[in-house]
Design an enzyme around this catalytic site. Sequence first.
Site, short mmCIF file in Angstrom:
data_model
loop_
_atom_site.label_atom_id
_atom_site.label_comp_id
_atom_site.label_asym_id
_atom_site.label_seq_id
_atom_site.Cartn_x
_atom_site.Cartn_y
_atom_site.Cartn_z
CG ASP A 1 -5.77 36.94 -6.17
OD1 ASP A 1 -6.04 37.24 -7.14
OD2 ASP A 1 -6.06 37.30 -5.30
CD GLU B 1 -5.33 40.72 -9.80
OE1 GLU B 1 -5.92 41.76 -9.37
OE2 GLU B 1 -4.92 40.35 -8.73
C1 GLC Z 1 -8.29 39.60 -7.10
C2 GLC Z 1 -9.02 38.90 -7.86
C3 GLC Z 1 -10.88 39.18 -7.58
C4 GLC Z 1 -10.19 39.49 -6.24
C5 GLC Z 1 -9.27 40.36 -5.18
C6 GLC Z 1 -8.78 39.15 -3.77
O1 GLC Z 1 -8.20 41.29 -7.65
O2 GLC Z 1 -8.95 39.44 -9.44
O3 GLC Z 1 -11.56 38.75 -8.01
O4 GLC Z 1 -11.99 39.77 -5.71
O5 GLC Z 1 -7.69 39.45 -6.20
O6 GLC Z 1 -8.51 37.62 -3.95
#
Ligand code: GLC
Length: 530
Positions: free
Chosen positions: A200, A242
């Site tokens: 993430d 991500e």
């Molecule tokens: C990523 C996740 C999101 C979350 C953020 C902070 O973007 O997809 O849902 O709020 O990280 O962890």
Amino acid sequence: MTTNWYNNAVFYELYIRAYKDSNGDGNGDFRGAIEKLDHIKSLGVDCIWVMPHYPSPLLDDGYDVSDYLGVHPDYGDLDDFRAFLDAAHARGLKVVTDIVMNHTSDQHPWFQAARQDKNSPYRDYYVWSDTGTEYADTRIIFLDTEPSNWTYDDVAGQYFWHRFYSCQPDLNYDNPQVHEEMFNAIRFWLDLGVDGFRVDAIPYLYEREGTNCENLPETHDFLKKMRRMVDDEYPGTLLIAEANQWPEDLLPYFGTPEEPEFQVCFHFPIMPRLYMVLKKGDKTPIVDILNRTPAIPPGAQWMTFLRNHDELTLEMVTPEERKWMRQQYAPNPRMRLNLGIRRRLAPLLDNDKRKWFLLNALFLSLPGAPIIYYGDEIGMGDNIWFPDRHGCRTPMQWDNDRHAGFSTAKETYLPVLCDETYGYQQVNAAAQEADPASYLNLTRFLIGTRQSLAALRSGQFVWVETGNDAVLAFRRHVDGTDGVLCVFNLSDQPQTFILRRPRVDVLSRPEVKMRGKVGLRPYACHWFRN
Ligand code: GLC
């Protein structure tokens, strides 16, 4: 060409809390999800991404982790997690979990120790300031709620740094001890048998004055170190990045063959453009972004998606495009959140099966490993009146029983949708089983057809000129074979397309051979093989 299982895979994003409640407490749990693995398997997907399942105050739905080595009690315990993993593996499904590297919850014992004692070894796990003025060039991501990336903590007597909610203090990656903590978390879940991680929010790990604090060289150095650890100790582990960034900034996250980082990166900029081309009836935005997408190292893969658990993000478009997208897709201001749009796939597409089929067929035939968000396979709706992104995270609609068959509790973590169009009486998996033209069966058909065609799973990509902006066409082929010709009429008007030689359309049921000038109905799509 190196091909690994994830190069060809279709993924499914699973929100445990929303899926199936096995113990009647109103929250989905791992035991419940086990009951529904056959549904997931029946879609024809290869791998499940489980959203954060860790102990958490759930102020950001689990992206605020308070213990990296546990299971949220609402979702079960470690034995339940293990049972889920075994049951998925027994069905030939891989499982990746989310790992939240950038920040913890402020309830994490590390932060609690850090704020209480300047001399605690945990103090340096986080990023502090006396003034809260540093790194002023850094954008705010949760624009609607966070006035600053710094928040003053009374207990600590200092400001702490956070890229997301102020209940999510950023970890300090300048401290090697933090690396070790995260590596131990990774080892813990890999020892249990998970197949990899969706990592993430990775662009934000380091902060440096005078930069925008994203994609820094230090961040890449750390990610290479993480990859080395994983490859040495757990070869074959999948790491998915991500990083909501432009293609040229994404490329470094694959690393190099000598110093790899991630095998798979989400391709964020493609997503909004899929919606743009459909509304405009003009393929230009998707052509431009794919032409701007650099080649990736052998064995690497993009991950593509139409929707996920967040708002439909509009960070990777121009300000004009963003304005246009919000006018078109979020006419009601309540549909807007931060820079994006908090709606689900079916409502975004006016519940129009032609548009839904086209967009799914398009993203399932473009290069990349597609991921389906739970509920979109049955055309679930949303509730824009719920706070934050919760309107797209409502309980899965299994049948027309109470709470849509999700739970026997009196009350569920969020109410099941019950509006006229998308309520569970109208939209549920059980009712769709019997209908060959249901969203559910169309999803199975599209994924199954893709899975049967090597060219779509892993073939090279070549544009096919159509001389018509409303008609998008490309060919996917493996090593010079003829492959599959994909043709989409993006407009609401009939168009034509010339087939240079007779071909079979595998998206028609039954398959039909077509030749010469082919009439394309509004929103028609065809996957032609020889
Ligand atoms: C990523 C996740 C999101 C979350 C953020 C902070 O973007 O997809 O849902 O709020 O990280 O962890």
